[in-house]
Design a protein around this motif. Structure first.
Motif, PDB file in Angstrom:
ATOM      1  N   PHE A 147      37.495  41.591  49.644  1.00  0.00           N
ATOM      2  CA  PHE A 147      38.715  42.389  49.621  1.00  0.00           C
ATOM      3  C   PHE A 147      39.891  41.695  48.949  1.00  0.00           C
ATOM      4  O   PHE A 147      40.883  42.340  48.625  1.00  0.00           O
ATOM      5  CB  PHE A 147      39.106  42.809  51.038  1.00  0.00           C
ATOM      6  CG  PHE A 147      38.227  43.888  51.586  1.00  0.00           C
ATOM      7  CD1 PHE A 147      38.463  45.211  51.272  1.00  0.00           C
ATOM      8  CD2 PHE A 147      37.142  43.584  52.387  1.00  0.00           C
ATOM      9  CE1 PHE A 147      37.655  46.223  51.751  1.00  0.00           C
ATOM     10  CE2 PHE A 147      36.320  44.581  52.879  1.00  0.00           C
ATOM     11  CZ  PHE A 147      36.574  45.900  52.559  1.00  0.00           C
ATOM     12  N   TYR A 148      39.791  40.366  48.747  1.00  0.00           N
ATOM     13  CA  TYR A 148      40.904  39.649  48.118  1.00  0.00           C
ATOM     14  C   TYR A 148      40.351  38.734  47.034  1.00  0.00           C
ATOM     15  O   TYR A 148      40.430  37.520  47.094  1.00  0.00           O
ATOM     16  CB  TYR A 148      41.693  38.856  49.170  1.00  0.00           C
ATOM     17  CG  TYR A 148      43.089  38.503  48.727  1.00  0.00           C
ATOM     18  CD1 TYR A 148      44.025  39.497  48.469  1.00  0.00           C
ATOM     19  CD2 TYR A 148      43.484  37.186  48.586  1.00  0.00           C
ATOM     20  CE1 TYR A 148      45.311  39.180  48.062  1.00  0.00           C
ATOM     21  CE2 TYR A 148      44.772  36.860  48.183  1.00  0.00           C
ATOM     22  CZ  TYR A 148      45.682  37.854  47.926  1.00  0.00           C
ATOM     23  OH  TYR A 148      46.950  37.551  47.517  1.00  0.00           O
ATOM     24  N   LYS A 149      39.795  39.355  46.027  1.00  0.00           N
ATOM     25  CA  LYS A 149      39.170  38.638  44.929  1.00  0.00           C
ATOM     26  C   LYS A 149      39.414  39.439  43.653  1.00  0.00           C
ATOM     27  O   LYS A 149      39.403  40.669  43.680  1.00  0.00           O
ATOM     28  CB  LYS A 149      37.664  38.512  45.209  1.00  0.00           C
ATOM     29  CG  LYS A 149      36.885  37.778  44.166  1.00  0.00           C
ATOM     30  CD  LYS A 149      35.423  37.658  44.586  1.00  0.00           C
ATOM     31  CE  LYS A 149      34.604  37.065  43.466  1.00  0.00           C
ATOM     32  NZ  LYS A 149      33.208  36.911  43.820  1.00  0.00           N
ATOM     33  N   THR A 150      39.612  38.733  42.541  1.00  0.00           N
ATOM     34  CA  THR A 150      39.855  39.418  41.275  1.00  0.00           C
ATOM     35  C   THR A 150      38.967  38.910  40.145  1.00  0.00           C
ATOM     36  O   THR A 150      39.014  39.455  39.048  1.00  0.00           O
ATOM     37  CB  THR A 150      41.327  39.257  40.834  1.00  0.00           C
ATOM     38  OG1 THR A 150      41.649  37.867  40.773  1.00  0.00           O
ATOM     39  CG2 THR A 150      42.263  39.980  41.784  1.00  0.00           C
ATOM     40  N   GLU A 151      38.192  37.862  40.387  1.00  0.00           N
ATOM     41  CA  GLU A 151      37.356  37.285  39.333  1.00  0.00           C
ATOM     42  C   GLU A 151      35.928  37.094  39.822  1.00  0.00           C
ATOM     43  O   GLU A 151      35.669  37.058  41.022  1.00  0.00           O
ATOM     44  CB  GLU A 151      37.890  35.903  38.928  1.00  0.00           C
ATOM     45  CG  GLU A 151      39.262  35.912  38.366  1.00  0.00           C
ATOM     46  CD  GLU A 151      39.733  34.502  38.012  1.00  0.00           C
ATOM     47  OE1 GLU A 151      40.682  34.418  37.242  1.00  0.00           O
ATOM     48  OE2 GLU A 151      39.155  33.505  38.493  1.00  0.00           O
ATOM     49  N   GLY A 152      35.011  36.951  38.861  1.00  0.00           N
ATOM     50  CA  GLY A 152      33.637  36.613  39.200  1.00  0.00           C
ATOM     51  C   GLY A 152      32.770  37.793  39.604  1.00  0.00           C
ATOM     52  O   GLY A 152      31.718  37.622  40.193  1.00  0.00           O
ATOM     53  N   PHE A 153      33.218  39.003  39.304  1.00  0.00           N
ATOM     54  CA  PHE A 153      32.439  40.185  39.634  1.00  0.00           C
ATOM     55  C   PHE A 153      31.460  40.514  38.511  1.00  0.00           C
ATOM     56  O   PHE A 153      31.692  40.190  37.355  1.00  0.00           O
ATOM     57  CB  PHE A 153      33.342  41.408  39.832  1.00  0.00           C
ATOM     58  CG  PHE A 153      34.189  41.332  41.058  1.00  0.00           C
ATOM     59  CD1 PHE A 153      33.642  41.521  42.312  1.00  0.00           C
ATOM     60  CD2 PHE A 153      35.541  41.090  40.956  1.00  0.00           C
ATOM     61  CE1 PHE A 153      34.424  41.469  43.449  1.00  0.00           C
ATOM     62  CE2 PHE A 153      36.344  41.034  42.074  1.00  0.00           C
ATOM     63  CZ  PHE A 153      35.777  41.225  43.330  1.00  0.00           C
ATOM     64  N   ILE A 154      30.400  41.197  38.862  1.00  0.00           N
ATOM     65  CA  ILE A 154      29.498  41.770  37.881  1.00  0.00           C
ATOM     66  C   ILE A 154      29.781  43.266  37.880  1.00  0.00           C
ATOM     67  O   ILE A 154      29.607  43.931  38.894  1.00  0.00           O
ATOM     68  CB  ILE A 154      28.020  41.501  38.246  1.00  0.00           C
ATOM     69  CG1 ILE A 154      27.781  39.995  38.276  1.00  0.00           C
ATOM     70  CG2 ILE A 154      27.092  42.196  37.269  1.00  0.00           C
ATOM     71  CD1 ILE A 154      26.452  39.591  38.844  1.00  0.00           C
ATOM     72  N   ARG A 155      30.249  43.781  36.767  1.00  0.00           N
ATOM     73  CA  ARG A 155      30.602  45.192  36.602  1.00  0.00           C
ATOM     74  C   ARG A 155      31.459  45.713  37.761  1.00  0.00           C
ATOM     75  O   ARG A 155      31.066  46.623  38.486  1.00  0.00           O
ATOM     76  CB  ARG A 155      29.350  46.043  36.447  1.00  0.00           C
ATOM     77  CG  ARG A 155      28.581  45.701  35.200  1.00  0.00           C
ATOM     78  CD  ARG A 155      27.487  46.676  34.935  1.00  0.00           C
ATOM     79  NE  ARG A 155      26.554  46.700  36.047  1.00  0.00           N
ATOM     80  CZ  ARG A 155      25.545  47.520  36.147  1.00  0.00           C
ATOM     81  NH1 ARG A 155      25.313  48.394  35.221  1.00  0.00           N
ATOM     82  NH2 ARG A 155      24.738  47.499  37.175  1.00  0.00           N
ATOM     83  N   PRO A 156      32.653  45.152  37.953  1.00  0.00           N
ATOM     84  CA  PRO A 156      33.493  45.611  39.059  1.00  0.00           C
ATOM     85  C   PRO A 156      34.067  46.991  38.795  1.00  0.00           C
ATOM     86  O   PRO A 156      34.261  47.387  37.657  1.00  0.00           O
ATOM     87  CB  PRO A 156      34.611  44.570  39.109  1.00  0.00           C
ATOM     88  CG  PRO A 156      34.724  44.114  37.693  1.00  0.00           C
ATOM     89  CD  PRO A 156      33.307  44.132  37.163  1.00  0.00           C
ATOM     90  N   GLY A 157      34.344  47.687  39.858  1.00  0.00           N
ATOM     91  CA  GLY A 157      35.027  48.966  39.755  1.00  0.00           C
ATOM     92  C   GLY A 157      36.495  48.792  40.041  1.00  0.00           C
ATOM     93  O   GLY A 157      36.946  47.731  40.456  1.00  0.00           O
ATOM     94  N   ASN A 158      37.267  49.821  39.846  1.00  0.00           N
ATOM     95  CA  ASN A 158      38.697  49.807  40.089  1.00  0.00           C
ATOM     96  C   ASN A 158      38.957  50.343  41.490  1.00  0.00           C
ATOM     97  O   ASN A 158      39.116  51.547  41.687  1.00  0.00           O
ATOM     98  CB  ASN A 158      39.421  50.632  39.034  1.00  0.00           C
ATOM     99  CG  ASN A 158      40.918  50.458  39.102  1.00  0.00           C
ATOM    100  OD1 ASN A 158      41.423  49.754  39.975  1.00  0.00           O
ATOM    101  ND2 ASN A 158      41.625  51.102  38.194  1.00  0.00           N
TER     102      ASN A 158
END
Length: 158
Positions: free
Chosen positions: A115-126
């Motif tokens: 819930f408090y992350k902005t980096e390191g995702f694979i295909r993140p959604g908005n």
């Protein structure tokens, strides 16, 4: 006129001090066990607002995976994650903050969103919009919302 200029300057200074206390998602300091000792917002959490976030399908949506007896009025509670009743006894405030911010630090195989992350995702959604992330991609919850959820979870005793 002079008093209003001084007042505006003082309010600006206070706002910048309050802002400086917020920990950015990329600067969260997790302990070896995944706990986060430092408040993310620098402001105490509001348990009543945290309760709303936990039960709100457009904010935290915690009830999509967890059951909470205190939120019996919220329909369609999930059974994927552990029941949140007693969370305030099972985990410390720092551990709860770490779990809500990024459960994968403490529980590597967790399906819980960070819930408090902005980096390191694979295909993140908005967030929960169903749209792909753009350059305004931010955390699912703000630092203060994390503190509010933690304040609520601490109140959940068996």
């Amino acid at each position: 006129m002079r008093i209003s200029v001084i007042s505006v300057a003082a309010m600006g200074l206070m706002a910048s001090v309050a802002f400086a206390e917020e920990v950015l998602p990329t600067a969260v300091s997790f302990n070896d066990d995944g706990a986060v000792e430092q408040s993310l917002s620098g402001t105490a959490g509001d348990a009543a607002n945290g309760r709303k976030i936990v039960g709100d399908k457009k904010q935290g949506n915690c009830v999509a995976c967890h059951q909470v007896s205190d939120l019996a009025d919220v329909p369609f509670q999930g059974e994927i994650g552990p029941m949140l009743d007693g969370a305030g006894e099972r985990w410390s405030e720092a551990e709860l903050r770490g779990i809500v911010a990024n459960a994968k630090i403490m529980f590597e195989d967790s399906m819980m969103p960070s819930f408090y992350k902005t980096e390191g995702f694979i295909r993140p959604g908005n967030a929960y919009t169903g749209k792909a992330a753009d350059d305004t991609f931010g955390p699912l919850l703000s630092a203060q919302q994390i503190e509010d959820v933690v304040a609520y979870l601490v109140t959940l005793k068996e």
